[in-house]
Design a protein around this motif. Structure first.
Motif, PDB file in Angstrom:
ATOM      1  N   ASP A 149      72.949  25.836  50.876  1.00  0.00           N
ATOM      2  CA  ASP A 149      73.824  25.933  49.707  1.00  0.00           C
ATOM      3  C   ASP A 149      75.264  25.572  50.055  1.00  0.00           C
ATOM      4  N   TYR A 150      75.712  26.028  51.205  1.00  0.00           N
ATOM      5  CA  TYR A 150      77.105  25.768  51.586  1.00  0.00           C
ATOM      6  C   TYR A 150      77.355  24.293  51.899  1.00  0.00           C
ATOM      7  N   ASP A 152      77.027  21.855  50.216  1.00  0.00           N
ATOM      8  CA  ASP A 152      77.683  21.232  49.069  1.00  0.00           C
ATOM      9  C   ASP A 152      79.194  21.099  49.276  1.00  0.00           C
ATOM     10  N   LEU A 153      79.767  21.948  50.123  1.00  0.00           N
ATOM     11  CA  LEU A 153      81.220  21.961  50.288  1.00  0.00           C
ATOM     12  C   LEU A 153      81.700  21.080  51.442  1.00  0.00           C
ATOM     13  N   ALA A 155      82.170  17.855  51.775  1.00  0.00           N
ATOM     14  CA  ALA A 155      83.201  16.862  51.443  1.00  0.00           C
ATOM     15  C   ALA A 155      84.551  17.556  51.268  1.00  0.00           C
ATOM     16  N   ASP A 156      84.513  18.737  50.693  1.00  0.00           N
ATOM     17  CA  ASP A 156      85.739  19.495  50.457  1.00  0.00           C
ATOM     18  C   ASP A 156      86.399  19.947  51.754  1.00  0.00           C
ATOM     19  N   ASP A 325      75.138  36.987  52.386  1.00  0.00           N
ATOM     20  CA  ASP A 325      76.179  36.004  52.591  1.00  0.00           C
ATOM     21  C   ASP A 325      77.361  36.730  53.243  1.00  0.00           C
ATOM     22  N   THR A 327      81.467  37.322  53.243  1.00  0.00           N
ATOM     23  CA  THR A 327      82.819  37.107  52.715  1.00  0.00           C
ATOM     24  C   THR A 327      83.734  38.142  53.357  1.00  0.00           C
TER      25      THR A 327
ATOM     26  N   GLU B 220      86.405  35.785  45.772  1.00  0.00           N
ATOM     27  CA  GLU B 220      85.634  37.010  45.605  1.00  0.00           C
ATOM     28  C   GLU B 220      85.586  37.406  44.134  1.00  0.00           C
ATOM     29  N   ARG B 223      83.028  35.363  42.469  1.00  0.00           N
ATOM     30  CA  ARG B 223      81.692  35.760  42.921  1.00  0.00           C
ATOM     31  C   ARG B 223      81.265  37.025  42.184  1.00  0.00           C
ATOM     32  N   ALA B 230      75.287  30.538  44.483  1.00  0.00           N
ATOM     33  CA  ALA B 230      74.834  29.349  45.204  1.00  0.00           C
ATOM     34  C   ALA B 230      73.411  28.966  44.831  1.00  0.00           C
ATOM     35  N   GLY B 231      72.569  29.957  44.606  1.00  0.00           N
ATOM     36  CA  GLY B 231      71.166  29.654  44.386  1.00  0.00           C
ATOM     37  C   GLY B 231      70.848  29.109  43.000  1.00  0.00           C
ATOM     38  N   ASN B 237      77.936  26.611  43.810  1.00  0.00           N
ATOM     39  CA  ASN B 237      79.161  26.927  44.539  1.00  0.00           C
ATOM     40  C   ASN B 237      80.345  26.143  43.997  1.00  0.00           C
ATOM     41  N   ARG B 240      83.787  27.240  44.508  1.00  0.00           N
ATOM     42  CA  ARG B 240      84.292  27.327  45.889  1.00  0.00           C
ATOM     43  C   ARG B 240      84.985  26.027  46.276  1.00  0.00           C
ATOM     44  N   ARG B 241      84.825  24.996  45.465  1.00  0.00           N
ATOM     45  CA  ARG B 241      85.476  23.730  45.789  1.00  0.00           C
ATOM     46  C   ARG B 241      86.983  23.861  45.599  1.00  0.00           C
ATOM     47  N   SER B 242      87.720  22.949  46.241  1.00  0.00           N
ATOM     48  CA  SER B 242      89.173  23.033  46.102  1.00  0.00           C
ATOM     49  C   SER B 242      89.580  22.673  44.680  1.00  0.00           C
ATOM     50  N   ASP B 527      80.152  14.496  42.310  1.00  0.00           N
ATOM     51  CA  ASP B 527      79.522  14.781  43.604  1.00  0.00           C
ATOM     52  C   ASP B 527      78.512  15.921  43.482  1.00  0.00           C
ATOM     53  N   LYS B 529      75.382  15.414  43.825  1.00  0.00           N
ATOM     54  CA  LYS B 529      74.239  14.999  44.648  1.00  0.00           C
ATOM     55  C   LYS B 529      73.047  14.538  43.811  1.00  0.00           C
TER      56      LYS B 529
END
Lengths: 368, 716
Positions: A149-150, A152-153, A155-156, A325, A327, B220, B223, B230-231, B237, B240-242, B527, B529
């Protein structure tokens, strides 16, 4: 270039005559930041001069010899005996050996198997500081879902991941407004902490011998090389949390920032980010970070004790991995529910060399 | 595997259309669809219903989202979700398409009982992930934890997008409370009860509480708020990207930041936001999104009414930005979504004239994804165009051909020929007429299907259907060109030939009639995918000489004197043709010229050579790039303090939305402070054909820049 030149370190590229004068380019750890001895490796080592200079020095010695008549040399005075007073006479890498020796003479490890549960303990001064329980194969397989899952990040986070392969000291430095001109000793304290944490992590990694995610699940296909050591605990997490713990203590004692709470939060947030970036990259499970953060925090506290920081004790931790996970929020607030038991506080005696560098680092406050 | 003929009650195309048949059928495109369709079904579907009201029955529970329907009149188009109450079918070979068809048949029959004259049709959309399905849905009410803003609102700005950072500090008012009044995460992890049928809703008080509790740790916060999971493929996610598309758009439309110093959003502008499922951007078919989109618009309108009522005010000015779209479609305002948007806008504008839906013109001007043919292009009774389908495309590719409204294409045939060296098992030949075998046996739209097979495997579908009873459409769907998703079939990549022919007795096209071709978007800008690759059209008759008539007249001129068959004019956002929609194109601030990708309305060349507009066009143009070397414009990222640049008309639209909302709140006309049309660059020839082309790209109004550009714009 001297034989260690390219690796550089705190003092500069390698310190050969004029070239050494460039100072600072050698970096704080980026270039020299390999796990192991970190930027201590070769730092301020004189190496040898290039062949022309070496030959030139010989002919110069002959050419100048006639100016000083022959005869016995006059005796000098002795240096102080076995004292840290001499520390700033030594090259950085030499002090590196002193810190490592102080640390390694206090730690040990024990691998145990009881009731079908395997674990490894890191002892400090003979007492158990951290115990990590070996994760089962099913848990590792479950954790691969997080790693996928992670991904995906990637590229970031690509720039962070590739610039944090070694010790990511620059990232901490920029939060604290540090630079080599004013914070040479704080950098040295950070490096000493990283090297100590890395050694401790490698010992437990060896004992526990956990397969990396990409050995379990080919779909993970990491974006960086999988290192040649076990997965659990994460050394990046160990180092980052150890550094965050030491720096949190240092900047509090600096009493130098008007925005101390923000900086402390950012230092901890950075430790989380460095650790999680390794999961993004595909080389660590979240439980590796749980283990590393636990180990790093206890070690950081122990190092503050070795530094002679007033009132410093180290909390013992035991981590039983479960499928969560990682954090920073959970580590700070939900650790007990997620497998981390915090045990008794262990008193830690101050040691000469860590205390020496601590005092020097304390003097580097900016007093904003 | 051959396509198995379905029983009449199991034909999804009887109730819906060719996309549904392709996407939900195992033998066709389902294995390549979004994971939630390709994998195990959740049994919770979404759809639009045209004509009649969907109702629950013994086999399924129907839910309507919050709808804005002040007169409680009959709606032309109704979005709804339905959950299967029956256990999974015992027969393992019954497909998802057949199950959906049975449900739609059931909905149609109950609607027909109450309104006999109707024969409702449907657009079936992506299923809902189980984690987002709310156990107890409190319909017709809103969270009572909402509190009225301290400053009476004068306008509402709304954004429908993905990845919304609803706790970002850019949306706080001057007292530190959030201006986000309501926020619906359509794929958010559901709580036990909610006032939305699926996903999660946040109101201002809840967001303020989250910020007070976890504002120091925003990842957080998201979340714990169920906004990161994520699932769940629909949520993931993303936050979580910038930066996300939605963070950029919401910031530009509604946020305060030093990036937007000249147009601050006051405390009197409230915000409503809706986060679509990630599915929306993943899918390349242009299908599957409408129910979520239309539900979002209804939600915005409905909650806007509640805000006004709670503050003791009449309906407030409402500016809604929707930076989404797809490329194919009717482009005449008569698709289901466009009818619904027009209905909503007209009804609300009658109550509150300052009501607008802002949409981008799209980014396909230069992508060679649109062609226009008229009678002059036929070589007697035939015309062939090239369709270049790229290798390593891991998603389906789609082509649509639209006949003029009311035109009977009886006698027309389309033939699809694969690239050289590949043979189909049977020729890909389709009569553009109703197939008595399907149409005679049920009550669906007149339609005809064939499957394209190579080596015994289905690699495509060709269809003709009389869309909504008004316009004939030919649609081609191809499987990916790469072996993927465990399937042992793929379409050959390369230059396909799409040939139109007609019998000699067919009537020619009238001088004003066009045949229009569009390709669907097939890339992956966010992106996600999906690994799509964009196909494009090829003019096989174009003479490749260095002195082609389409070349500009001088090196500095970019606008040709004549239009080609394949053209960016008409490559307009496929859901933006409602008359009342505000369409926004993009221009480069430094040059003052339209961005090369900025979509435009349609143009056709008349018999005498003059160029004339058809269909919907750009209404306003706004900055989408600072310069050729600094493409895009900046806005906020996900976390407070983060920044990002986004390129495209997507970011021109929210600049306009922001300016309109500020004007509305200040009691000024919505386009106050906008300039007239961008002037034709001095290098271009000021002749009617060129001016017509330029105007089609710019629209009649120009928005002032919103996002700060550190390099000042040069003077004229």
């Amino acid at each position: 270039m001297g034989q260690y030149g390219g690796i550089g370190g705190i003092g500069g590229i390698g310190g050969i005559g004029g070239i050494g004068g460039i100072g600072g380019i050698g970096g704080i750890g980026g270039i020299g930041g390999f796990t192991g001895l970190g930027s201590f490796l070769g730092a301020e080592d004189t190496g040898g001069y290039d062949a022309t200079t070496t030959y030139g020095l010989q002919t110069t010695a002959e050419g100048l010899a006639h100016l000083a008549p022959p005869g016995p040399a006059v005796a000098g005075t002795p240096l102080a005996f076995n004292t840290t007073e001499n520390n700033d006479r030594w090259a950085t890498w030499v002090r590196g050996s002193l810190y490592v020796s102080e640390f390694l003479t206090r730690i040990g490890y024990e691998a145990t198997e009881a009731g079908g549960q395997k674990s490894a303990k890191l002892t400090f001064g003979g007492q158990t500081l951290v115990e990590l329980v070996l994760p089962g194969d099913d848990l590792l397989a479950s954790q691969c879902a997080f790693v996928n899952d992670y991904a995906d990040l990637r590229a970031d986070r690509g720039a962070e991941i590739t610039s944090q392969l070694g010790f990511p000291t620059e990232y901490f430095a920029m939060i604290l407004g540090m630079h080599l001109g004013q914070h040479k000793d704080t950098f040295e304290l950070i490096t000493a902490t990283q090297v100590a944490a890395a050694h401790a992590a490698m010992i437990l990694k060896h004992a526990l011998a956990v397969r990396r995610p990409d050995q379990i699940d080919g779909r993970i296909l990491p974006m960086i090389p999988t290192p040649g050591h076990g997965s659990f605990p994460s050394a990046h997490a160990t180092e980052a949390y150890a550094v965050a713990t030491v720096l949190s203590g240092l900047i509090e004692d600096w009493d130098g920032f008007t925005d101390l709470a923000n900086r402390t939060a950012m230092v901890r947030g950075l430790a989380e980010r460095i650790a999680v970036n390794r999961t993004v990259a595909g080389v660590h499970y979240p439980i590796d970070t749980w283990a590393g953060a636990s180990l790093g925090t206890s070690l950081g506290q122990a190092i503050l004790g070795m530094c002679g920081r007033a009132g410093a004790t180290a909390e013992a931790r035991r981590y039983v991995p479960d499928n969560h996970d990682f954090t920073e929020h959970d580590f700070a607030n939900e650790a007990a529910a997620m497998g981390v038991e915090v045990g008794a506080a262990i008193p830690i005696a101050a040691t000469p060399h860590f205390s020496w560098i601590w005092q020097r680092a304390l003097a580097e406050t900016q007093k904003v | 595997m051959k396509y198995q003929e379905r029983e009449p009650e199991e034909r999804i195309d009887r109730y819906a259309g060719p996309y549904e048949r392709w996407v939900f059928s195992n033998e066709l495109g389902r294995p390549y669809s979004f994971p939630l369709i390709a994998g195990e079904t959740s049994g919770i579907y979404t759809a639009l219903m045209e004509g009649g009201e969907p109702q629950s029955d013994a086999t399924m529970a129907v839910r309507l989202p919050p709808l804005w329907n002040p007169t409680e009149g009959r709606m032309n188009i109704t979005p709804f979700a339905f959950q299967s109450l029956a256990p999974p079918p015992n027969t393992p070979d019954i497909g998802q398409d057949a199950e959906i068809a049975r449900f739609l048949g059931s909905v149609r029959r109950s609607a027909q009982r109450t309104r006999a004259a109707f024969n409702p049709r449907f657009r079936v959309n992506f299923p809902i992930v189980p984690e987002a399905w709310v156990p107890v849905y409190n319909e017709d009410s809103a969270p009572d934890t909402w509190t009225a803003p301290a400053t009476p609102p004068k306008a509402i700005v709304a954004v429908i997008d993905d990845g919304l950072p609803f706790a970002h500090r850019a949306f706080l008012d001057s007292t530190g409370r959030t201006r986000i009044s309501h926020c619906w995460l359509q794929s958010g992890v559901a709580e036990p009860e909610a006032h939305v049928p699926f996903g999660r809703e946040f109101v201002n008080t809840g967001i303020d509480l989250l910020r007070a509790d976890l504002g120091h740790d925003e990842p957080e916060l998201y979340r714990q708020a169920g906004a990161i999971a994520a699932g769940m493929s629909e949520l993931g996610n993303h936050l979580r990207r910038s930066a996300t598309h939605g963070s950029h758009i919401l910031g530009l439309a509604a946020g305060n930041d030093t990036l937007f110093p000249d147009h601050p959003m006051g405390d009197d502008i409230q915000i409503i936001a809706v986060q679509l499922p990630n599915t929306i951007a993943w899918d390349t078919s242009g299908f599957g999104k409408e129910m979520y989109m239309l539900s979002a618009i209804h939600y915005v309108f409905e909650r806007a009414s509640r805000i006004a009522a709670a503050c003791g005010l009449d309906e407030l000015p409402l500016i809604l930005n929707f930076s989404y779209g797809w490329s194919a479609g009717r482009h005449d305002g008569q698709s289901e979504m466009e009818i619904a948007i027009q209905d909503l806008l007209a009804e609300r504008q009658a109550i509150q004239p300052d009501t607008a839906i802002i949409m981008p013109t799209g980014n396909n001007f230069a992508s060679e994804m649109h062609a226009r043919l008229d009678e002059t292009n036929f070589d007697t009774d035939a015309y062939t165009i090239g369709w270049q389908v790229q290798p390593d495309d891991k998603t389906s590719s789609y082509l649509e051909l639209w006949f003029p409204e009311g035109f009977d294409p009886d006698g027309y045939t389309v033939t699809l020929t694969p690239p050289h060296g590949v043979a189909l098992d049977l020729p890909g030949e389709l009569d553009v007429s109703a197939d008595p075998g399907t149409n005679g046996g049920d009550d669906g739209d007149p339609r005809r299907f064939i499957e394209l097979e190579a080596g015994g495997e289905i690699i495509g579908q060709m269809s003709a259907d009389h869309h909504r009873g008004t316009r004939w459409r030919v649609m081609v769907a191809l499987v990916p060109t790469a072996f993927t998703r465990g399937q042992g079939r793929r379409a050959p990549s390369g230059l396909w030939h799409f040939a139109l022919s007609r019998t000699a007795t067919c009537a020619p096209l009238a001088p004003a009639q066009d045949l229009l071709i569009w390709l669907q978007r097939d890339d992956d800008p966010s992106d996600l995918k999906s690994h799509g690759r964009q196909s494009y059209l090829v003019d096989l008759n174009r003479v490749a000489t260095p002195h082609s008539a389409e070349r500009p007249q001088a090196p500095t001129q970019t606008i040709p004197a004549q239009l080609g068959i394949i053209s960016g004019y008409g490559a307009l956002n496929g859901v933006a043709s409602s008359a009342a929609t505000t369409r926004v194109a993009g221009y480069v601030q430094q040059t003052g010229r339209p961005a090369i990708y900025s979509g435009a309305g349609g143009l056709r060349t008349e018999t005498g050579g003059d160029v004339r507009q058809w269909g919907a066009h750009s209404d306003v143009i706004a900055v989408s790039d600072h310069s050729a070397v600094r493409p895009g414009i900046p806005s906020i990222g996900v976390l407070s303090g983060a920044r990002a640049r986004l390129i495209g008309t997507s970011c021109a639209a929210p600049s306009v939305a922001r300016l309109m909302a500020c004007n509305a709140a200040a009691g000024r006309p919505l386009l106050d402070g906008f300039d007239a049309q961008l002037p034709l660059p001095a290098t271009e020839r000021p002749v009617p054909n060129v001016e017509m082309q330029y105007g089609a790209r710019t629209g009649p109004a120009t928005a002032p820049p919103v996002a700060r550009n550190s390099h000042p714009t040069p003077g004229p």
